[in-house]
Design a protein around this motif. Sequence first.
Motif, short mmCIF file in Angstrom:
data_model
loop_
_atom_site.label_atom_id
_atom_site.label_comp_id
_atom_site.label_asym_id
_atom_site.label_seq_id
_atom_site.Cartn_x
_atom_site.Cartn_y
_atom_site.Cartn_z
N THR A 165 0.49 -1.50 0.18
CA THR A 165 0.06 0.12 0.25
C THR A 165 0.89 1.34 0.24
O THR A 165 2.07 1.37 1.09
CB THR A 165 -0.89 -0.13 1.21
OG1 THR A 165 -1.60 -0.97 1.33
CG2 THR A 165 -1.92 1.26 1.57
N LEU A 166 0.80 2.15 -1.12
CA LEU A 166 2.09 3.68 -1.38
C LEU A 166 1.59 3.94 -1.04
O LEU A 166 0.20 4.16 -1.13
CB LEU A 166 2.20 2.98 -2.69
CG LEU A 166 2.86 2.42 -3.32
CD1 LEU A 166 2.80 2.49 -4.45
CD2 LEU A 166 4.52 2.30 -2.67
N ASP A 219 -8.50 4.07 7.86
CA ASP A 219 -8.54 3.84 7.14
C ASP A 219 -7.55 2.60 6.36
O ASP A 219 -7.68 2.03 5.74
CB ASP A 219 -9.40 4.15 5.77
CG ASP A 219 -10.19 5.22 5.56
OD1 ASP A 219 -11.30 5.11 6.61
OD2 ASP A 219 -10.38 6.16 5.17
N LEU A 220 -6.82 2.76 7.02
CA LEU A 220 -5.50 1.86 6.51
C LEU A 220 -4.94 0.63 8.11
O LEU A 220 -3.81 0.07 7.51
CB LEU A 220 -4.45 2.44 5.95
CG LEU A 220 -4.45 3.65 4.36
CD1 LEU A 220 -2.59 4.02 4.76
CD2 LEU A 220 -4.91 3.04 3.82
N ASN A 225 2.52 -4.28 4.95
CA ASN A 225 3.09 -3.22 4.03
C ASN A 225 3.15 -1.90 3.72
O ASN A 225 3.13 -2.41 1.92
CB ASN A 225 2.94 -4.76 2.50
CG ASN A 225 3.49 -5.97 3.12
OD1 ASN A 225 4.53 -6.35 3.65
ND2 ASN A 225 2.74 -6.37 2.41
N LEU A 226 2.76 -1.36 4.61
CA LEU A 226 2.67 0.22 3.82
C LEU A 226 3.92 0.56 3.98
O LEU A 226 4.41 0.64 4.30
CB LEU A 226 2.15 1.29 4.99
CG LEU A 226 0.76 0.72 5.85
CD1 LEU A 226 -0.09 1.23 6.65
CD2 LEU A 226 -0.49 0.94 5.15
N ILE A 245 3.08 7.00 15.43
CA ILE A 245 2.37 7.54 16.46
C ILE A 245 1.09 6.91 17.05
O ILE A 245 0.11 6.21 18.11
CB ILE A 245 2.20 9.40 16.34
CG1 ILE A 245 3.11 10.34 17.10
CG2 ILE A 245 0.93 9.66 17.91
CD1 ILE A 245 2.92 11.34 16.41
N SER A 246 0.49 6.78 15.60
CA SER A 246 -0.75 5.72 15.60
C SER A 246 -0.57 4.21 15.86
O SER A 246 -1.79 3.97 16.16
CB SER A 246 -1.27 6.19 14.62
OG SER A 246 -1.49 7.76 13.99
N GLY A 247 0.11 3.75 15.79
CA GLY A 247 1.15 2.26 15.65
C GLY A 247 0.65 1.91 15.08
O GLY A 247 0.24 0.24 14.85
N VAL A 248 0.87 2.43 13.30
CA VAL A 248 0.91 1.75 12.17
C VAL A 248 2.02 1.56 11.67
O VAL A 248 2.84 2.39 11.91
CB VAL A 248 -0.59 2.37 11.40
CG1 VAL A 248 0.16 1.58 9.99
CG2 VAL A 248 -1.37 2.81 12.01
N LYS A 249 2.85 0.40 11.43
CA LYS A 249 4.01 0.29 11.00
C LYS A 249 4.10 0.40 9.91
O LYS A 249 3.26 -0.02 8.84
CB LYS A 249 4.82 -1.62 11.20
CG LYS A 249 4.66 -1.72 12.05
CD LYS A 249 5.34 -3.05 12.76
CE LYS A 249 5.71 -3.51 14.45
NZ LYS A 249 5.96 -2.20 15.07
#
Length: 266
Positions: A165-166, A219-220, A225-226, A245-249
């Motif tokens: 996801t780009l 939404d992500l 695989n961001l 900060i959002s806890g998303v890698k």
Amino acid sequence: MNHFITSEQLKTQLGKVVIFDCRFNLMNKTLGREQYRAGHIPGAYFLHLEKDLSSETGTHGGRHPLPDTEALSKKLRSAGVNQHSLIVVYDDSRMGYAARAWWLLRYFGHSQVLILDGGFTGWISAGGAIDRREPTIKNGNFKASLQADWIVNRDDILQAGPSFTLIDSRETKRYLGEEEPIDPVAGHIPGALNYFWQDATTEQGFIQSDEVQRKRWADLTGRDNLVVYCGSGVTACVNLLSLEISGVKAKLYPGSWSDWCSYLPQ
């Protein structure tokens, strides 16, 4: 984990932390150094985006390739950086350059890095002192340990296809290809989503609340695989900060659009 320090907190830490001034201007590449010489936070060393936080450009690789490991490590040691030093970075561009330093230092294996919330303008507004003297050269013992799995390149993206996801961090006009003030080709990588990096901060250069950050990426959340990119791998780091900060890698495509479009007809 907190990634920020306030001006009031920093006032109590002067002399105890290593500070780097990262101010820069893409359209006037000497301005950051001039601003530093005119006045900076006491004890701060200067990091130049293109001389310290990037390496030489080539035909491909983008406008701001990642710096040579030993060159940046030597620069950090000369500022007295040790393995456990607490580092504070700042700019005056809504974290656009400070976040590059924040990400790079962590990519180099140094986890103790904070960004000055509000930047240099916030420091002045808070009554912070300024100095025109450059601090002395020191002899730290920092050694890099690169986090190689934090980055991807063009070939990785081509091979991964839709499994990545780009995230394109540039402003919408550039993402849509309606204008392109820097790179020779306008547009975006096919399939990329647009999340403008400046939405992570206020106009005054302070970080938005954790709630705002989480809503940005709602939404992500849960996607694997961001990969984040921008024009040259610099302001994309603000989105990487927001995601953290959002806890998303997420990973960085350092070459970003300037590398991608270097393979396209011009």
